[in-house]
Structure formats: C-alpha cells, structure tokens
Design a protein around this motif. Sequence first.
Motif, PDB file in Angstrom:
ATOM      1  N   ILE A   1       2.760  11.877   0.826  1.00 26.05           N
ATOM      2  CA  ILE A   1       3.959  11.349   1.488  1.00 26.05           C
ATOM      3  C   ILE A   1       4.175   9.883   1.152  1.00 26.05           C
ATOM      4  CG2 ILE A   1       4.957  10.760   3.744  1.00 26.05           C
ATOM      5  CD1 ILE A   1       3.638  13.292   4.867  1.00 26.05           C
ATOM      6  N   HIS A   2       3.095   9.100   1.110  1.00 27.50           N
ATOM      7  CA  HIS A   2       3.246   7.644   1.016  1.00 27.50           C
ATOM      8  C   HIS A   2       3.161   7.080  -0.400  1.00 27.50           C
ATOM      9  CE1 HIS A   2       3.355   7.471   5.277  1.00 27.50           C
ATOM     10  NE2 HIS A   2       2.110   7.844   5.454  1.00 27.50           N
ATOM     11  N   ARG A   3       2.603   7.861  -1.336  1.00 30.18           N
ATOM     12  CA  ARG A   3       2.405   7.306  -2.680  1.00 30.18           C
ATOM     13  C   ARG A   3       3.005   8.250  -3.719  1.00 30.18           C
ATOM     14  NH1 ARG A   3      -1.541   6.532   0.842  1.00 30.18           N
ATOM     15  NH2 ARG A   3      -1.975   4.359   1.335  1.00 30.18           N
TER      16      ARG A   3
ATOM     17  N   ASP B   1       4.152   6.256  11.942  1.00 29.21           N
ATOM     18  CA  ASP B   1       4.040   5.950  10.523  1.00 29.21           C
ATOM     19  C   ASP B   1       5.408   6.048   9.866  1.00 29.21           C
ATOM     20  OD1 ASP B   1       2.874   5.340   8.104  1.00 29.21           O
ATOM     21  OD2 ASP B   1       1.366   6.911   8.208  1.00 29.21           O
ATOM     22  N   LEU B   2       5.469   5.534   8.646  1.00 30.04           N
ATOM     23  CA  LEU B   2       6.684   5.681   7.858  1.00 30.04           C
ATOM     24  C   LEU B   2       6.786   7.106   7.320  1.00 30.04           C
ATOM     25  CD1 LEU B   2       6.803   2.409   5.724  1.00 30.04           C
ATOM     26  CD2 LEU B   2       7.848   2.864   7.940  1.00 30.04           C
ATOM     27  N   GLY B   3       8.005   7.538   7.070  1.00 31.56           N
ATOM     28  CA  GLY B   3       8.238   8.832   6.454  1.00 31.56           C
ATOM     29  C   GLY B   3       8.213   8.715   4.950  1.00 31.56           C
ATOM     30  N   GLY B   4       8.737   9.734   4.287  1.00 35.18           N
ATOM     31  CA  GLY B   4       8.702   9.769   2.830  1.00 35.18           C
ATOM     32  C   GLY B   4      10.038   9.373   2.204  1.00 35.18           C
ATOM     33  N   SER B   5       9.961   8.719   1.056  1.00 34.12           N
ATOM     34  CA  SER B   5      11.143   8.482   0.226  1.00 34.12           C
ATOM     35  C   SER B   5      10.677   8.325  -1.202  1.00 34.12           C
ATOM     36  CB  SER B   5      11.912   7.222   0.676  1.00 34.12           C
ATOM     37  OG  SER B   5      11.167   6.051   0.376  1.00 34.12           O
TER      38      SER B   5
ATOM     39  N   GLY C   1       0.784  -1.223   0.000  1.00 38.22           N
ATOM     40  CA  GLY C   1       0.000   0.000   0.000  1.00 38.22           C
ATOM     41  C   GLY C   1       0.818   1.274   0.000  1.00 38.22           C
ATOM     42  N   TYR C   2       2.111   1.177   0.290  1.00 40.67           N
ATOM     43  CA  TYR C   2       2.973   2.367   0.342  1.00 40.67           C
ATOM     44  C   TYR C   2       4.010   2.281  -0.778  1.00 40.67           C
ATOM     45  CZ  TYR C   2       1.536   4.049   5.009  1.00 40.67           C
ATOM     46  OH  TYR C   2       0.842   4.562   6.070  1.00 40.67           O
ATOM     47  N   GLY C   3       4.247   3.420  -1.423  1.00 37.52           N
ATOM     48  CA  GLY C   3       5.318   3.471  -2.410  1.00 37.52           C
ATOM     49  C   GLY C   3       6.582   4.098  -1.872  1.00 37.52           C
TER      50      GLY C   3
ATOM     51  N   ASN D   1      11.466  -8.839   7.089  1.00 36.36           N
ATOM     52  CA  ASN D   1      11.124  -8.176   8.353  1.00 36.36           C
ATOM     53  C   ASN D   1      10.273  -6.922   8.169  1.00 36.36           C
ATOM     54  OD1 ASN D   1      12.559 -10.022   9.892  1.00 36.36           O
ATOM     55  ND2 ASN D   1      14.446  -8.823   9.827  1.00 36.36           N
ATOM     56  N   LEU D   2      10.125  -6.455   6.941  1.00 32.41           N
ATOM     57  CA  LEU D   2       9.508  -5.151   6.731  1.00 32.41           C
ATOM     58  C   LEU D   2       8.034  -5.122   7.111  1.00 32.41           C
ATOM     59  CD1 LEU D   2      11.211  -4.115   3.360  1.00 32.41           C
ATOM     60  CD2 LEU D   2      11.736  -3.302   5.667  1.00 32.41           C
ATOM     61  N   GLU D   3       7.266  -6.111   6.668  1.00 28.84           N
ATOM     62  CA  GLU D   3       5.833  -6.107   6.977  1.00 28.84           C
ATOM     63  C   GLU D   3       5.560  -6.240   8.478  1.00 28.84           C
ATOM     64  OE1 GLU D   3       3.296  -5.262   5.362  1.00 28.84           O
ATOM     65  OE2 GLU D   3       3.903  -5.283   3.268  1.00 28.84           O
TER      66      GLU D   3
END
Length: 429
Positions: A192-194, A150-154, A62-64, A135-137
């Motif tokens: 941020i996520h997509r 939450d995760l940040g942006g990249s 779900g996140y890019g 391990n990511l999920e």
Amino acid sequence: MAKHETPLLDQLESGPWPSFVTDLKEQAATKPECWDILGQLELSYKDRITHWKHGGIVGVFGYGGGIVGRYSDVPEKFPGVEHFHTVRVAQPSGMYYTTKNLRDLMDLWEKYGSGVTNIHGSTGDLIFLGTRTENLEPLFWDLTHDLGQDLGGSGSNLRTPSACLGESRCEWSLYDAQEACHQLTMMYQDEIHRPAFPYKFKFKFSGCPNDCVAAVARSDFSVIGTWKDNIRIDQAAVKKYINNEAGYPANGGAHKGGPWDGKFDIQAEVLDLCPTRCMWMEGDELKINDAECTRCMHCINVMPRALRPGVQKGASILIGAKAPILDGAQFSTLIIPFVEVSAEDDFQGLVDVIEKVWDWWMEVGKNRERVGETMQRVGLPTFLRVMEIDPLPQHVREPRSNPYIFWREEEVPGGWERDIVEFRKRHAA
C-alpha cells in the motif's frame, strides 16, 4: 484573500440540489483559501482547461503513496491554492467510525488543511482536500501517533482495500467481508505504501452478489460472497407472496409505484426477470434449476422471506475491472467461481490467488497498465493457463470467428513429430 466573482459557479446553486459551491463559500468564512478554490475553478470553466498542474511527487518520509500532489499553474492569481495537496486517510473496514474519531479527524484537518473533505469517494479512503507541502509531515505525525490511523494508497501500488458492512449489519453476507478486508490491509501494508506495481491495484470485498461496494465494476480483484449449494425455498412463504398476504410485500414493498403496481405478480416480477430463466412454477410450487442459476440475487431480493442463499458459503473471485482510461471501462471477469473464505486460515485461499496474479502481472504488465488491460492484451486463455484454471463455457464472450486453430504441442496426443511421420507414410504409399 479576496473574494472572487464566480458567475458560472453561482449557477450551480440555482438548482434544487445541494451545491458544493455553497459549501465552499460557507467554509471560506474560516478558511479564506476556499475563495481561491472557487476562483481557480471559475477560471477553469472560462478557459475550459484545468489549472492544476502535476508539479512532481510529494509525500512523507518513507512512503511513496498516500498523498496526491496538487499545484496551481496560476499561483499569482490564487496564492491560497499554490499548494493544494490531497491526503488519503485509510478508512476503517466497513467504514465504521466513532463520532470521537470523526471529530478528531476534522480537528486535525482544520489545524493543517483547508477543512474540505470527501467522505467517501470512489477510492474508498477518507479524503482531505487541500494543504501545503510544509504541513504534510506534522499532519502525518499527528495522524499516526495521536489518532492511530494511517495514510491510504495512491500511485502504482495496492490501493486501500474497502468492504461493505458485511456480517455486522447485513443478513445476506456470505463471508466476513470486514474481517477479510482488515486482515489483508494489515498483511499488505508495504504494497500500500511503497509503489512497486505496473499500475494501481484495488481489492474490494462484497459480502454477497448484490455487491454494494460495486467491486465488479471498480476493482482489479473483486471478492464477492456466494453459495455453492441450492437456493433454499420456503414454499409456504412463496404462496403467501403470491396471495399478497399481510407481512409479505415483495421486495419490502419497493415494487409499489413501479411497473407492476398493485398485486404482486410472481411471473412478471421474478420469473420473467431471471437472467437465465432457471425458475418456473409447477402448480403452486416454485421450482429452480440451480445448475443454471448465476447467483444474481434478484429473486431473493424480491421475496426475502421465501428464498434464502444456500448454506455452503464462500466467495467468487473476479479479476480485471477498470475505469475508461485506455481501452474503455470494463467489468471484472469471473475467474474462480467458488473459494472458501475463512479467518481461521488467515484467508489463505484469497492470498494464494492474489499473489499468483501479482507475480504474473509484475512480470508481463506494461507501465501504467491495469491487470485487466494486461489480461485483455495477452488474451483470457493465456491468463487462465497462468492461473492454472480450466476454461469454462462462461469464459467465452462470443463464438470463435477465426477459422484457424493453433494447437500447443502438449495439447496434441503423441506430439507433432509422430503425426508428421504418419502423414509422410500415408503420402508415400
């Protein structure tokens, strides 16, 4: 995992400063993969090339964005870093953590990763350095469900916004930088996520022109606190600074040991260092031509008990800073000198400018082109027309050298046709 000989890295422990090499060796006692980090880095020093390869996109469902893929190109030598992905965790606004929150984050990373962190890098995020794909999920699930973070942006998206301490701890803050950062972070979660932009885009919020988050140098969209009216002057306090009275050390006493050690010299330490020379003394009174003031804050920093920002508070918006990837580093350009910034209208003044910039940049920006590079390519006059902003003298970098002037039709009263007809009449006569 075997311990590696690292004679080149060991030299980094010989100086007077703390070394990441020492830290990694200590971490290897409980996380043996850290020996492979050191081993691969030692090999990179010998070969003078990196041994990390791109390896493709990696992330969570779900996140890019939010996770940066890292794979070793010599996994047979260093199996501990065969996968060594970087996880960006969105920081709280102003980077305020509770000790419990930090302990929980470290426990999570001990469970799923190398235990190596970067708090805080230039991205603004809290960085977890090194974990495997599998391990990511589970890491993401525990981070979001148990810790509520939450995760940040990249990638080519909005990077995690960051702000200074703002009004929570700084007397100079001219708007609520933390609240602005928090609300815009919440508003733009999808951005941020997509990833959907030509390239990365960064917000940074500084409460005053001291710019403690270095927004002007590092962000595509800098929001810098400022004031619209005149600097407030306490003439009695100015005299006390000049007379070196107790309790009135210039710059909090920071000038001691500097080039003007000893008695405070207002001419050398303040007036001569004003970038626009807009300050002078008339007898024992300090005068300021505020129309020429660029809000650099130097005089206020040096004499904080005598000078204060004005009372009409807001922010300046600067656009287009970036690091030296394509055409070299550049600072952001002042686009809007003053805008009111208020949580009461959900920071609509900022939102309107942000979305106008995005609409234009997503239309004309090239792949992997920061907005500052797009501005540079099309020219500042074009960008100002898009933003519907009248040019200011401060927008001129240098005098015009091109002898030709190209007018747009709407800039010529009456249009070209009338001028041509008049010219032909005169020529025929």
